[in-house]
Design an enzyme around this catalytic site. Structure first.
Site, PDB file in Angstrom:
ATOM      1  N   ASN A 464      -3.162   8.692  -9.611  1.00 32.21           N
ATOM      2  CA  ASN A 464      -2.467   9.799  -8.831  1.00 32.21           C
ATOM      3  C   ASN A 464      -3.045   9.482  -7.204  1.00 32.21           C
ATOM      4  OD1 ASN A 464      -5.862  10.304  -9.703  1.00 32.21           O
ATOM      5  ND2 ASN A 464      -5.116  11.257  -7.935  1.00 32.21           N
ATOM      6  N   CYS A 465      -2.476   9.622  -6.200  1.00 36.84           N
ATOM      7  CA  CYS A 465      -3.138   9.439  -5.182  1.00 36.84           C
ATOM      8  C   CYS A 465      -3.847  10.641  -4.985  1.00 36.84           C
ATOM      9  CB  CYS A 465      -2.432   8.583  -3.932  1.00 36.84           C
ATOM     10  SG  CYS A 465      -1.288   9.866  -3.463  1.00 36.84           S
ATOM     11  N   MET A 466      -4.204  10.926  -3.238  1.00 34.47           N
ATOM     12  CA  MET A 466      -5.061  11.811  -3.020  1.00 34.47           C
ATOM     13  C   MET A 466      -4.582  13.199  -3.738  1.00 34.47           C
ATOM     14  SD  MET A 466      -6.549  13.416   0.419  1.00 34.47           S
ATOM     15  CE  MET A 466      -6.947  11.817   0.792  1.00 34.47           C
TER      16      MET A 466
END
Length: 526
Positions: A464-466
């Site tokens: 994941n990222c943000m």
């Protein structure tokens, strides 16, 4: 390759997330130690000044140790197993690399034009954990971390003879990494001075192209956002020495006290500050777009649309997270996103042309702590211009978006056909975002996402990222489309080959954890 690039971009976010808080604390300490504001309370030798100076030193931790943060942070997102051990391996081998570089330069630095006793800023040297070494910045840290992660993923579980079993795991990685670091140290000593020269040429290009270079920068930041590759545009400028020593973020924080005391125009004090204006769109662009979407919605749907737009807009303005609103129109009207990117770049250039510079990467909280509060006393005129220009662009965004939506009859939220599924109105997602701490709802949501991705057997890896889940799948054809993902509460999905991004909002790290737990459980049963 796209999958690997996207995963790498997400991994870079782990250390980057630390800079917002540290930057705010630096800004606050600069304010409280400003004698022009606090008078004799902040005079030399006072307990007040000493206390806030101590706090300031602590706030500088992430800026002073940036390479170490990237070395330790990347394995969190890139290691396939035993991430914590991989972080330790990366740290050990990065320090080993720098000790090798230090000794090589001590003996043969003169052959590559580097004098180890030089203290000049142009020497190309720095200190990492007390080791005098090449100033490879964030890029060097990323290269070393990448090599260590590759070694870890490939050799961590290597079986050794019984008599050598003690050297399995992290010890084995450090053993083979020791040799790899020796080779890399020699290569860097030869190659890095040329890379530094190349960085200098990039600096000159960006500086010499002025507003054009800034406009291209702003445009790419937005256009690459859906593909998760915008990190590669801003990270070298903000966190490495492409424009200024140490990157614009660290440079701004380091000189904030000096800027606060000076009455000279900030643009003269910090010419590279135009590249710190990427967050202007978050406070001035997003509200204009939201107003246009609301005003063009059908009368009977305005109330529902307002329920969608208000929290998404406030998230952008206050916290600086734009994806919920931007993805609202990205999928249904891509032309609006292109216009959004053009206007964002133009806002940056116009503001910079009128003398606006600073550290405007986040939302209003970030702006106040790193700009308005510490610098307002001597630079309020610039901030007045900054706000006036921003308000004008709110109107420009509104007029342009409204005109395009009506002229081309774009199906933005609230304008869907009556017989169409209103998949763009993410009221369920809003509810889930507020209540996802409840285990049952998180689990149900994660199960829906897994099924929408083609089931556990179709999912290879989830990171994941943000705001997004980044998923590698076996067969992209089994992945559902935007309508389905929105119907279960997500903001949408992006497919690039077998690399899939599910936009779920700021709870992405927690959703990813639940998804991986379910996948591990399913695979252990099967």
């Amino acid at each position: 390759m796209i999958q690997k690039i996207q995963k790498f971009g997400a991994a870079m976010l782990a250390p980057v997330l630390l800079f917002a808080f540290s930057g705010m604390i630096v800004g606050i300490t600069v304010l409280f130690t400003n004698q022009q504001i606090f008078g004799s309370l902040a005079a030399e030798g006072t307990l007040w000044l000493q206390f806030w100076t101590i706090v300031n030193k602590g706030a500088w931790t992430v800026f002073n140790q940036m390479p170490l943060l990237f070395v330790v942070g990347l394995p969190i997102g890139l290691a396939k197993k035993e991430q914590a051990r991989c972080c330790m391996e990366a740290l050990v081998l990065y320090l080993t690399f720098n000790y090798f570089v230090n000794q090589i330069l001590t003996y043969w630095g003169s052959y590559v034009g580097i004098a180890m006793d030089s203290t000049a800023k142009t020497s190309g040297l720095t200190s990492v954990a007390g080791i005098r070494t090449l100033d490879t910045g964030m890029l060097g840290a990323i290269v070393i971390a990448g090599v260590v992660v590759w070694l870890h993923n490939r050799f961590y579980e290597t079986e050794l003879p019984e008599c050598l079993a003690i050297f399995r795991g992290s010890c084995f990685i450090c053993m083979i990494g020791f040799v790899a670091m020796l080779v890399l140290a020699g290569a860097f000593v030869i190659i890095w001075p040329m890379i530094q020269h190349g960085i200098s040429m990039v600096q000159q290009f960006l500086i010499s192209t002025g507003n054009f270079g800034l406009w291209i920068y702003g445009l790419l930041l937005k256009l690459l956002l859906p593909f998760g590759m915008h990190h590669f545009v801003y990270a070298p400028i903000e966190f490495d020495s492409v424009l200024v020593d140490g990157g614009t973020v660290a440079y701004w924080a380091q000189h904030l006290g000096e800027f606060a005391q000076s009455t000279e125009p900030l643009k003269e004090l910090f010419p590279a500050g135009g590249f710190g204006l990427k967050g202007l769109v978050k406070v001035f662009g997003v509200p204009g777009a939201a107003l246009a979407i609301y005003s063009t919605a059908k009368p009977e749907k305005k109330k529902i649309v307002a329920g969608l737009l208000i929290p998404a807009t406030l998230t952008s303005i206050v916290a600086g997270v734009t994806e919920p609103l931007e993805y609202t129109f990205l999928f249904v009207a891509p032309v609006l996103f292109v216009i959004h990117a053009v206007l964002s770049a133009t806002l940056m250039v116009v503001s910079y042309s009128l003398g606006v510079v600073g550290s405007f990467g986040g939302g209003l909280i970030d702006w106040a702590a790193q700009n308005y509060i510490p610098l307002g006393a001597n630079h309020w005129q610039m901030y007045l211009i900054h706000i006036l220009v921003g308000l004008v662009f709110v109107g420009i965004w509104f007029v342009v978006f409204r005109t395009v939506i009506l002229k081309f009859n774009l199906k933005t939220p609230g304008r869907e056909d009556d017989d169409a599924t209103e998949v763009s109105l993410k009221t369920k997602a809003d509810y889930q975002a507020k209540t996802n701490h409840k285990k049952a709802e998180k689990t149900a949501y994660a199960k829906q996402i897994i099924e929408a991705l083609g089931g556990p057997e179709n999912i290879l890896e989830v990171t994941n990222c943000m705001t997004r889940l980044r998923v590698s799948v076996k067969d992209a054809a089994q992945v559902q489309g935007n309508d389905y993902f929105r119907s279960i509460g997500a903001h949408g999905v992006v497919k690039v080959g077998n690399a899939v991004q599910v936009i779920v909002g700021v709870n992405a790290p927690f959703i990813r954890g639940t998804v991986n737990e379910l996948l591990d459980s399913e695979r252990s049963v099967s």
